[in-house]
Design a protein around this motif. Structure first.
Motif, PDB file in Angstrom:
ATOM      1  N   THR A   1      -5.702   1.661  -5.884  1.00 24.94           N
ATOM      2  CA  THR A   1      -6.693   1.786  -4.812  1.00 24.94           C
ATOM      3  C   THR A   1      -7.694   2.886  -5.138  1.00 24.94           C
ATOM      4  OG1 THR A   1      -5.123   1.007  -3.138  1.00 24.94           O
ATOM      5  CG2 THR A   1      -6.980   2.311  -2.354  1.00 24.94           C
TER       6      THR A   1
ATOM      7  N   ASN B   1      -5.881  -7.161  -1.204  1.00 20.43           N
ATOM      8  CA  ASN B   1      -5.579  -6.648   0.132  1.00 20.43           C
ATOM      9  C   ASN B   1      -5.160  -7.799   1.045  1.00 20.43           C
ATOM     10  OD1 ASN B   1      -8.054  -7.835   0.779  1.00 20.43           O
ATOM     11  ND2 ASN B   1      -8.953  -5.972   1.611  1.00 20.43           N
TER      12      ASN B   1
ATOM     13  N   GLN C   1      -2.431   7.782   0.409  1.00 26.39           N
ATOM     14  CA  GLN C   1      -1.659   6.685   1.000  1.00 26.39           C
ATOM     15  C   GLN C   1      -2.381   6.113   2.219  1.00 26.39           C
ATOM     16  OE1 GLN C   1       2.621   6.954   1.373  1.00 26.39           O
ATOM     17  NE2 GLN C   1       2.600   5.629   3.171  1.00 26.39           N
TER      18      GLN C   1
ATOM     19  N   ILE D   1      -1.248   2.724  -4.686  1.00 26.27           N
ATOM     20  CA  ILE D   1      -2.064   3.865  -4.240  1.00 26.27           C
ATOM     21  C   ILE D   1      -2.992   4.290  -5.378  1.00 26.27           C
ATOM     22  CG2 ILE D   1      -1.996   6.293  -3.550  1.00 26.27           C
ATOM     23  CD1 ILE D   1       0.691   5.583  -2.078  1.00 26.27           C
TER      24      ILE D   1
ATOM     25  N   ALA E   1      -5.117   3.972   0.939  1.00 26.02           N
ATOM     26  CA  ALA E   1      -4.551   2.722   0.422  1.00 26.02           C
ATOM     27  C   ALA E   1      -4.217   1.769   1.568  1.00 26.02           C
ATOM     28  CB  ALA E   1      -3.310   3.012  -0.413  1.00 26.02           C
ATOM     29  N   GLN E   2      -3.673   2.297   2.653  1.00 27.86           N
ATOM     30  CA  GLN E   2      -3.365   1.459   3.813  1.00 27.86           C
ATOM     31  C   GLN E   2      -4.647   0.907   4.419  1.00 27.86           C
ATOM     32  OE1 GLN E   2      -1.163   3.320   7.020  1.00 27.86           O
ATOM     33  NE2 GLN E   2      -1.201   1.461   8.258  1.00 27.86           N
TER      34      GLN E   2
ATOM     35  N   TRP F   1       0.802  -1.224   0.000  1.00 32.82           N
ATOM     36  CA  TRP F   1       0.000   0.000   0.000  1.00 32.82           C
ATOM     37  C   TRP F   1       0.840   1.281   0.000  1.00 32.82           C
ATOM     38  CZ3 TRP F   1       1.061   2.738   4.312  1.00 32.82           C
ATOM     39  CH2 TRP F   1       1.492   2.025   5.439  1.00 32.82           C
TER      40      TRP F   1
ATOM     41  N   PHE G   1      -6.080  -1.826   2.325  1.00 32.24           N
ATOM     42  CA  PHE G   1      -5.248  -3.020   2.434  1.00 32.24           C
ATOM     43  C   PHE G   1      -5.523  -3.778   3.733  1.00 32.24           C
ATOM     44  CE2 PHE G   1      -1.329  -5.438   3.126  1.00 32.24           C
ATOM     45  CZ  PHE G   1      -1.219  -6.073   1.898  1.00 32.24           C
TER      46      PHE G   1
ATOM     47  N   TYR H   1      -4.014  -6.321  -7.694  1.00 30.38           N
ATOM     48  CA  TYR H   1      -4.264  -5.855  -6.337  1.00 30.38           C
ATOM     49  C   TYR H   1      -4.951  -6.971  -5.550  1.00 30.38           C
ATOM     50  CZ  TYR H   1      -5.741  -3.278  -2.264  1.00 30.38           C
ATOM     51  OH  TYR H   1      -5.889  -2.869  -0.957  1.00 30.38           O
TER      52      TYR H   1
END
Length: 160
Positions: A15, A72, A44, A12, A47-48, A6, A51, A70
């Protein structure tokens, strides 16, 4: 790889496409779909958060035999793969041969309609079978509405 998935710029960006495409096709955010509060932070951070959510999210690209781009953490755990392994395999390998026709029909229907709800049997990298209920698959598009692949989300699943 020196960073977590991520943290990579291409992840990113992916996502953002996954989330904006879900909003486009379903008319509400993925967060709302899953009963989570809306997130208003940096790309970001978003994205985290995607994930690390407790439901599976995966997407593949536009190759003739689409490759995952992708997955997660939950998807990686379910399919028993690392990020590096997951992002090198064709998405069709997640369904057994007997399930391929159903999966192909689902993806073709999604291409036409933009999104579909689905249930089906899938298989992990080590051969464990599991049933997905109430999943959603949707077309991933960019800001110009160009097709960028498909994504799926599910939280209702059990191993057979």
């Amino acid at each position: 790889m020196n960073s977590l998935p991520w943290q990579q710029e291409k992840v990113i960006q992916r996502t953002q496409l996954i989330l904006s495409s879900f909003q486009h096709w379903l008319g509400h955010s993925l967060w709302k779909e899953k009963g989570l509060p809306e997130i208003q932070t940096s790309p970001q951070d978003i994205a985290q958060q995607l994930f690390e959510v407790p439901f599976a999210v995966a997407s593949h690209g536009t190759e003739i035999d689409p490759i995952f781009n992708y997955g997660n953490q939950k998807a990686l755990e379910i399919w028993e793969l690392t990020w590096e392994e997951f992002t090198q395999i064709p998405s069709r390998k997640t369904a057994e041969l007997v399930e391929q026709a159903e999966r192909d029909h689902l993806l073709a229907e999604t291409t036409k309609k933009g999104f579909c709800y689905f249930s089906g049997i899938r298989i992990t990298s080590t051969g464990k079978r599991f049933k997905i209920n109430n999943g959603i698959v949707w077309n991933v598009i960019n800001e110009q509405q160009n097709y960028q692949g498909q994504a799926a989300v599910y939280s209702d699943f059990y191993f057979l």
